[in-house]
Scaffold this active site. Sequence first.
Site, PDB file in Angstrom:
ATOM      1  CB  SER A  26      -4.013   2.720   1.703  1.00  0.00           C
ATOM      2  OG  SER A  26      -4.151   2.052   0.473  1.00  0.00           O
TER       3      SER A  26
ATOM      4  CG  HIS B 110       4.427  -6.321  -1.079  1.00  0.00           C
ATOM      5  ND1 HIS B 110       4.633  -5.037  -1.523  1.00  0.00           N
ATOM      6  CD2 HIS B 110       3.244  -6.728  -1.616  1.00  0.00           C
ATOM      7  CE1 HIS B 110       3.614  -4.681  -2.295  1.00  0.00           C
ATOM      8  NE2 HIS B 110       2.763  -5.679  -2.366  1.00  0.00           N
TER       9      HIS B 110
ATOM     10  CE  LYS C   2      -3.461  -0.639  -0.558  1.00  0.00           C
ATOM     11  NZ  LYS C   2      -3.947  -1.018  -1.926  1.00  0.00           N
TER      12      LYS C   2
END
Length: 284
Positions: free
Chosen positions: A127, A97, A42
């Site tokens: 988010s 990630h 995000k």
Amino acid sequence: MANNYLWIEGIPFPTTTVGDLRSWGNQFVVRDEDVIILSYPKSGTNWIREMINLIHTKGDPTWVQSTVMWERSPWVETQIGLDILENQKDPRFYISHLPIQFFPKSFFKSKAKGIYIMRNPRDIIVSGYHFWKAVKATRNPDSFEEYFQWFIQGNVAFGSWFDHVRGWLQMKGKENFLLISYEELHQDTRASAERVSQFLGVKLNPEELSSVLKNVSFQAMRDNKMSNFSLVPDTYMDHSKACLMRKGITGDWKNHFTVAQSEAFDKLYREKMAGLPQGLFPWD
């Protein structure tokens, strides 16, 4: 698919993550031609992915409008992503990630280009809250307060934001590593695109650059079904609970944080980020 996490060495990962990260990290071969987007979830990952894909095609939108983004640039820590990468020709584009300690060791001896995008963690919380409640490979929050608490404890997908950022900041200054922020992209998209294209060694003429900028706008990405996550299978995401392209702004955390949450986060932020150079983050 279980709505929980895969826990590895005390860090929660989505259940789509390859199970034996350490063995995989020792075996996966990063190629010198690879272009890797690195981020905490995000942080603007999909925005920079779209930009890189368009820079590669010199602004021609055919690729981004005909191929879903997770096939153009898959998540390397998922089996689906690895299967896609097996058939990709150089240069390969992919995303991760992962915290730095889990990333394939071969990257650190390669000439592969890594781009780490970061974002104000307060906005990431907002988010993340809206997005993760729809994802079936993670634990879903029932309330903003619940997600806020999970986040500050590091009990969210890919663990602590503080540890993630501090880890990857070790790469700052390396020739094949670019640090960029969501806020920079937002403030001056043109300058950011020029910076990224220069890092990738791609020269864009004014017309090509204009096309890149046109097709990475929030509206263009939201309208592009290949980029807006609307084609993510229902087995992975409950589309009735969230969408990827929500607002595309900075500072939305001010509409969500209570005074108490803001004070608690500021205190934790000062403690966790102590010792880092001033002016490193555009949101400070």
